[in-house]
Motif scaffolding. Structure first.
Motif, PDB file in Angstrom:
ATOM      1  N   ILE A  26      -2.184  -0.293   0.513  1.00  0.00           N
ATOM      2  CA  ILE A  26      -1.970  -0.144   1.963  1.00  0.00           C
ATOM      3  C   ILE A  26      -0.844   0.818   2.318  1.00  0.00           C
ATOM      4  CG2 ILE A  26      -2.876  -2.443   2.412  1.00  0.00           C
ATOM      5  CD1 ILE A  26      -0.066  -3.472   2.730  1.00  0.00           C
ATOM      6  N   SER A  27      -0.189   1.387   1.316  1.00  0.00           N
ATOM      7  CA  SER A  27       0.870   2.352   1.555  1.00  0.00           C
ATOM      8  C   SER A  27       2.009   1.692   2.341  1.00  0.00           C
ATOM      9  CB  SER A  27       0.301   3.577   2.276  1.00  0.00           C
ATOM     10  OG  SER A  27       1.257   4.581   2.418  1.00  0.00           O
ATOM     11  N   VAL A  28       2.759   2.496   3.090  1.00  0.00           N
ATOM     12  CA  VAL A  28       3.920   1.957   3.811  1.00  0.00           C
ATOM     13  C   VAL A  28       3.619   1.755   5.296  1.00  0.00           C
ATOM     14  CG1 VAL A  28       5.567   2.982   2.215  1.00  0.00           C
ATOM     15  CG2 VAL A  28       4.841   4.285   4.226  1.00  0.00           C
ATOM     16  N   GLY A  40       5.374  10.684  11.199  1.00  0.00           N
ATOM     17  CA  GLY A  40       5.620  11.259   9.890  1.00  0.00           C
ATOM     18  C   GLY A  40       5.868  10.210   8.827  1.00  0.00           C
ATOM     19  N   SER A  41       4.798   9.529   8.418  1.00  0.00           N
ATOM     20  CA  SER A  41       4.935   8.502   7.395  1.00  0.00           C
ATOM     21  C   SER A  41       4.770   9.057   5.986  1.00  0.00           C
ATOM     22  CB  SER A  41       3.912   7.389   7.624  1.00  0.00           C
ATOM     23  OG  SER A  41       2.590   7.910   7.504  1.00  0.00           O
ATOM     24  N   ASN A  42       4.277  10.294   5.860  1.00  0.00           N
ATOM     25  CA  ASN A  42       4.033  10.853   4.533  1.00  0.00           C
ATOM     26  C   ASN A  42       5.315  10.965   3.731  1.00  0.00           C
ATOM     27  OD1 ASN A  42       1.288  11.061   4.823  1.00  0.00           O
ATOM     28  ND2 ASN A  42       1.334  13.180   5.532  1.00  0.00           N
ATOM     29  N   ALA A  43       6.397  11.407   4.375  1.00  0.00           N
ATOM     30  CA  ALA A  43       7.658  11.566   3.665  1.00  0.00           C
ATOM     31  C   ALA A  43       8.164  10.221   3.157  1.00  0.00           C
ATOM     32  CB  ALA A  43       8.699  12.214   4.580  1.00  0.00           C
ATOM     33  N   LEU A  44       8.104   9.194   4.005  1.00  0.00           N
ATOM     34  CA  LEU A  44       8.532   7.859   3.586  1.00  0.00           C
ATOM     35  C   LEU A  44       7.646   7.339   2.466  1.00  0.00           C
ATOM     36  CD1 LEU A  44      10.233   5.314   3.928  1.00  0.00           C
ATOM     37  CD2 LEU A  44       8.651   4.580   5.741  1.00  0.00           C
ATOM     38  N   ASN A  45       6.349   7.559   2.587  1.00  0.00           N
ATOM     39  CA  ASN A  45       5.416   7.111   1.563  1.00  0.00           C
ATOM     40  C   ASN A  45       5.732   7.759   0.218  1.00  0.00           C
ATOM     41  OD1 ASN A  45       3.077   5.567   0.828  1.00  0.00           O
ATOM     42  ND2 ASN A  45       1.936   7.476   0.720  1.00  0.00           N
ATOM     43  N   PHE A 169      -5.751  -1.749   6.986  1.00  0.00           N
ATOM     44  CA  PHE A 169      -6.064  -0.360   6.664  1.00  0.00           C
ATOM     45  C   PHE A 169      -6.209   0.480   7.934  1.00  0.00           C
ATOM     46  CE2 PHE A 169      -7.674  -3.224   3.423  1.00  0.00           C
ATOM     47  CZ  PHE A 169      -7.058  -2.713   2.287  1.00  0.00           C
ATOM     48  N   ASN A 170      -6.190   1.791   7.774  1.00  0.00           N
ATOM     49  CA  ASN A 170      -6.221   2.654   8.950  1.00  0.00           C
ATOM     50  C   ASN A 170      -7.625   3.065   9.360  1.00  0.00           C
ATOM     51  OD1 ASN A 170      -6.904   4.447   6.947  1.00  0.00           O
ATOM     52  ND2 ASN A 170      -5.247   5.905   7.369  1.00  0.00           N
TER      53      ASN A 170
END
Length: 437
Positions: A26-28, A40-45, A169-170
């Motif tokens: 489920i990622s972050v 911008g969740s990609n950087a945190l992920n 999920f998205n």
């Protein structure tokens, strides 16, 4: 530093396995709000992925597991090496290399997860715990947070999906295959952990699957179950049957894009010959592929990029707005041309088929063979209609990788108790190890 897997702290193994399992699936960003533009969740992920990789590597070094990671290494290194070259030569080398590195880290993470449990009992228990966390959270979201767990008519994209469940999920197309995997887990747990608890997991996952309205995933569930049953009894046919079915599905699906005869056959079967508009995307993909058949466009460097808009005007085809090729095999052609496609097939199809054949023939843990075969077969078949390969986090890609790694271990690393004594000191693992029972 200990070389005995029995000395691994079980609480630490359990925490790492479940935590990383949930991150991979489920990622972050669970319960994403689809009514607003994504942040911008990609950087945190990626930062979380990097931290997890560091922790797992320390664990692997301390307990001398490095020799088991990223097997088989040659096709993996050749594939990622080639895609690195293709990315450097592509239109967005910086972004492509960053994405390639992150994808490589996730391949490493899953290879560690595959060897974390000390025995089959611990593996089954941890799989049950992870499933028992994920399913209730998905159902709780539907009940208490429906706006974030069910597609809504006011979502920014695809409002026609309103009413379809997606849980944490998205997208329903991520939720449906996730439930398929949970069905496989439940069926496995019925025999290896608890019959009634495994049955509950299976039923809850199946009900959620139906509510996602994921027709493709639901259609592939019985196909996968029947295939795994057949191959368990005819292991020499694994590559022929699985490879042949992948080729046949792609022939009818992708072939309908370019051949009116194939399109007529598909329509005569009562199937939408456009595969919900995918044929437009595949046509655009092949036009792009022929621009650079050897190096491709670079790793994940085509969709949603200026390179795409430079080649095609928006009015030419709506497919320029697609997020991916909706076919994992075609996506590999775009990522790195023909060499990437061939190496992808070797790593994900041909070698696992050989490993599964060998593992079944040697009688290595039939229940695990069945579980891993189902995970692998479903991922390969669903990739004919979705881009499931090299996706970073996600239930299909991470589950497929774990299945492939485990099938390789079962086929090559001391399948039976009688072989344990012949292992070198650096590769000696007790018979209790999950992939060596």
């Amino acid at each position: 530093m200990s070389d005995d897997v029995s000395e691994r702290p079980r609480w630490l193994v359990g925490f790492l396995f479940v935590a990383v399992f949930l991150y991979l699936w489920i990622s972050v960003r669970p319960f994403e709000n689809l009514a607003t533009a994504s942040g911008g969740s990609n950087a945190l992920n990626q930062l979380v992925g990097l931290a997890i990789t560091g922790v797992l590597l320390l664990f692997a070094v301390h307990y001398q597991l490095l020799g088991l990671l990223l097997k088989p290494r040659l096709p993996i290194f050749l594939l990622f090496g080639w895609m690195l070259i293709a990315s450097v030569l592509g239109s967005q080398p910086g972004t492509a290399i960053q994405r390639l590195v992150f994808t490589g880290l996730l391949c490493l993470i899953t290879s560690i997860i595959a060897v974390l449990p000390s025995d089959r009992q611990q593996f089954a228990r941890l799989l049950a715990i992870a499933s028992s966390v994920l399913l209730p959270v998905c159902y709780a979201g539907v009940i208490f947070l429906p706006a974030r767990s069910i597609h809504q008519a006011y979502d920014l994209s695809e409002p026609a999906l309103a009413g379809d469940w997606r849980g944490v999920f998205n997208h329903k197309n991520a939720a449906a295959p996730a439930m398929i995997m949970l069905v496989f887990f439940g069926l496995y747990l019925r025999g290896s952990w608890s019959k009634w608890k495994g049955t509950i997991i299976t039923l809850l996952a199946f009900v959620f699957l139906m509510k996602t309205n994921g027709k493709t995933a639901a259609m592939l569930l019985p196909v996968t179950l029947m295939l795994s049953w057949w191959l368990e009894r005819h292991p020499r046919q694994v590559l022929l049957v699985v490879g042949g079915l992948i080729g046949l599905l792609n022939l009818f699906a992708v072939g309908s894009t370019f051949s009116s005869s194939i399109r007529d056959v598909v329509e005569s079967l009562g199937v939408d010959a456009t595969f919900t508009g995918r044929t437009d995307i595949w046509e655009l993909s092949f036009v792009t592929f022929f621009h650079s058949p050897i190096f491709g466009q670079g790793f994940q460097s085509f969709w949603n990029t200026t390179a795409l808009l430079d080649q095609f005007a928006v009015h030419e085809t709506w497919a320029v707005g697609a997020a991916h090729a909706h076919n994992g095999y075609i996506e590999s052609l775009l990522n790195g041309g023909l060499p990437a496609f061939v190496l992808t097939c070797i790593w994900l199809v041909i070698l696992p088929a050989r490993d599964l054949t060998k593992s079944i023939q040697n009688g290595a843990a039939p229940d695990l063979n069945r579980l891993f075969a189902r995970m692998w077969i479903f991922a390969l078949l669903s990739a004919c209609l979705e881009s499931n390969f090299f996706t970073g986090t996600g239930p299909i890609w991470s589950s497929m990788l774990i299945a492939i790694y485990c099938m390789h271990h079962q086929a090559h690393d001391q399948l039976c108790e009688a072989n344990v004594a012949s292992v070198s000191s650096k590769q000696r693992y007790p018979e209790r190890h999950i992939t060596h029972v």
